[in-house]
Scaffold this active site. Structure first.
Site, PDB file in Angstrom:
ATOM      1  N   ARG A  19       0.838  -1.199   0.000  1.00 43.05           N
ATOM      2  CA  ARG A  19       0.000   0.000   0.000  1.00 43.05           C
ATOM      3  C   ARG A  19       0.878   1.256   0.000  1.00 43.05           C
ATOM      4  NH1 ARG A  19      -0.614   4.699   2.479  1.00 43.05           N
ATOM      5  NH2 ARG A  19      -0.292   3.706   4.505  1.00 43.05           N
ATOM      6  N   ASP A  20       1.562   1.535   1.102  1.00 41.95           N
ATOM      7  CA  ASP A  20       2.325   2.784   1.204  1.00 41.95           C
ATOM      8  C   ASP A  20       3.493   2.786   0.230  1.00 41.95           C
ATOM      9  OD1 ASP A  20       2.838   5.297   2.170  1.00 41.95           O
ATOM     10  OD2 ASP A  20       3.825   4.640   3.998  1.00 41.95           O
ATOM     11  N   CYS A 246       6.374   9.859   0.281  1.00 38.12           N
ATOM     12  CA  CYS A 246       5.232  10.776   0.305  1.00 38.12           C
ATOM     13  C   CYS A 246       5.401  11.721  -0.863  1.00 38.12           C
ATOM     14  CB  CYS A 246       5.218  11.537   1.622  1.00 38.12           C
ATOM     15  SG  CYS A 246       3.910  12.783   1.728  1.00 38.12           S
ATOM     16  N   ASN A 255       9.924   4.293   3.364  1.00 34.88           N
ATOM     17  CA  ASN A 255       9.678   3.768   4.697  1.00 34.88           C
ATOM     18  C   ASN A 255      10.898   3.030   5.225  1.00 34.88           C
ATOM     19  OD1 ASN A 255       6.388   3.467   5.420  1.00 34.88           O
ATOM     20  ND2 ASN A 255       6.882   3.935   3.306  1.00 34.88           N
TER      21      ASN A 255
END
Lengths: 318, 318
Positions: A19-20, A246, A255
């Protein structure tokens, strides 16, 4: 070879790369490849995976197959499969699809919230109340998690007050979230600020604060994870190969890498249940699925210490 | 823009890139370039620099100009200029050249000691006693530092017992060292082992334990530095651009990057005296001096948070 666990303490790492990680990557990874990823992570010992996001396909085509990926994940015994849901509509999809948990993102930074979610933080809290009502009405037991991002500051607004973060954690729980998490969405945290905020947050909401989510934007990802560990946090988000990031933090690494974090925790004597060498192998596959993308993290270069399990053709992933 | 220092605590970062960094790099950086490096680091606020190594030029041609570099460093007011000395002969050169401090390396791993220094750890302790006698006889006030490496394990021997590390710290001080340091030479430490060993070492020898030296081999460099900070350590070694490493840890990234460490400590509220943006500029120069070498660290990618001082042509250093 697994390290011994003298501390006897368990830690949970939730893989959020699907996801991220993938939402910030241009390449579209196929559904079949995502399923291989989930299977291999599961085989390596990962027991919580955020498999995608219930957003309109036109917004994030990379995650358009979230329902199909979730169906695959739900077949694996003991795996907790969660999805991100930005609003009630997404939650209704997640409930229909049978997700174990729904993560509702909230930005503690008002400016980031408006830019990223097009809602104020308190409007997200109100949406969580509606999601709770829908969940209770559905008779499905999916957990609702309020994920408080930009908890340590943000590129748009600068400082984010600790008091505001704490207020929003409590507001999310009061609105019906079952648990909450704290995220350093854009890499503003340092070990001292992590220690302060997690201490206060744990004091306020106890073990309903379940996950710490760190980016490695300025190299402090593992240091921040250790600082959170020291406050008593035992749940962490991470992305295989350190992917993710981001849109508001261009050029930055993503991350905390799952393999690096798992290895650090295991070396510290925590039991993550994860076989790090297997993750290093999976990282190599990920590089094939994401040609041209720079993966991050450090462990892959030197390999694990015991067992000599440095995967062979590492140069191919450099 | 400097961060505020709410803690009011000072931290010292010793730049060891000119020694530990350059000794593991094939490229020979010219004396003039080394002097520019020292001047720029000094201008950025660095006040301790290990400028080279008093070893025979045929062994480390990269450091053959150590005396000349030292003479330059000694002209800068308030700068503590140290050199590595492997033995009495090196110490005699350091004393003659006027070094402020002499770092005598000792490997706590017996196997690493024999492979790297061709002496057992206790033979190094005996050499420190001879160096102390020579120092006292010379009337020069150069400090003697016993640097205990492979303190957390090593590639050749595997485990290194904490008790042995502690015994050697005490033995070095008993033999006449003024102070000692602990190094994770090959990246075996984790925050828990750092916390345990530094706690015990500080309990044993107090503030005569002056520096913590971490490599970033498996990405835990900053996490380990934070763990040492938590035990009370306030002195740290680091290499600009994260260069350095160990011939026995091939493929691995090097030391903790000076700019990343300084930034983390400043963000935590510690006063390092260092202007991190100036170090990021210097890092770009270092890349020109080391063409083809991969620099490490993370901060350079995203830049510092306040002041927007992300140096312009970053792509050139990628």
């Amino acid at each position: 070879m697994q390290t011994a666990h003298p501390s006897g303490v368990s830690a949970t790492i939730r893989e959020v790369g699907l996801r991220d990680g993938l939402q910030s990557v241009a390449t579209i990874v196929s559904t079949a490849e995502k399923c291989i990823w989930i299977d291999a992570a599961y085989a390596a010992g990962v027991r919580e995976i955020e498999v995608g996001s219930m957003v309109p396909a036109r917004l994030l085509p990379q995650l358009a197959d979230t329902e199909a990926v979730l169906q695959h994940a739900l077949r694996l015994p003991g795996l907790v499969a969660s999805v991100l849901v930005p609003n009630l509509k997404g939650a209704e999809r997640a409930l229909a699809a049978g997700a174990h948990a729904m993560i509702v993102p909230l930005s503690a930074s008002h400016a980031h919230s408006l830019a990223n979610l097009r809602k104020s933080p308190d409007e997200v809290v109100a949406e969580v109340a509606r999601i709770r009502a829908a969940r209770d009405a559905s008779g499905v037991s999916a957990l609702i998690e309020g994920g408080v991002g930009t908890a340590f500051g943000c590129t748009l607004q600068g400082e984010v007050a600790e008091a505001e973060v704490l207020r929003l954690l409590q507001a999310l729980l009061d609105a019906g979230a079952d648990r909450v998490s704290l995220a350093d969405t854009v890499g503003y945290a340092d070990p001292a600020s992590v220690s302060r905020l997690f201490d206060k947050a744990l004091h306020l909401v106890g073990d309903r604060l379940r996950y710490a989510h760190f980016h490695d934007t300025r190299g402090m990802g593992l240091a921040n994870a250790y600082a959170a560990w020291q406050t008593g946090m035992r749940g962490f988000d991470a992305c295989l190969g350190g992917i993710g990031g981001c849109p508001h933090a261009p050029g930055a690494s993503g991350n905390v890498a799952t393999e690096d974090l798992a290895y650090m925790l295991e070396r510290m004597g925590a039991d993550t249940g994860i076989q790090t060498p297997a993750l290093l192998q999976l990282r190599q596959q990920l590089q094939h699925w994401l040609p041209g993308e720079t993966l991050h993290g450090s462990l892959w270069q030197a390999g694990v210490i015991d067992g000599g399990a440095k995967p062979a053709p590492l140069a191919a992933t450099a």
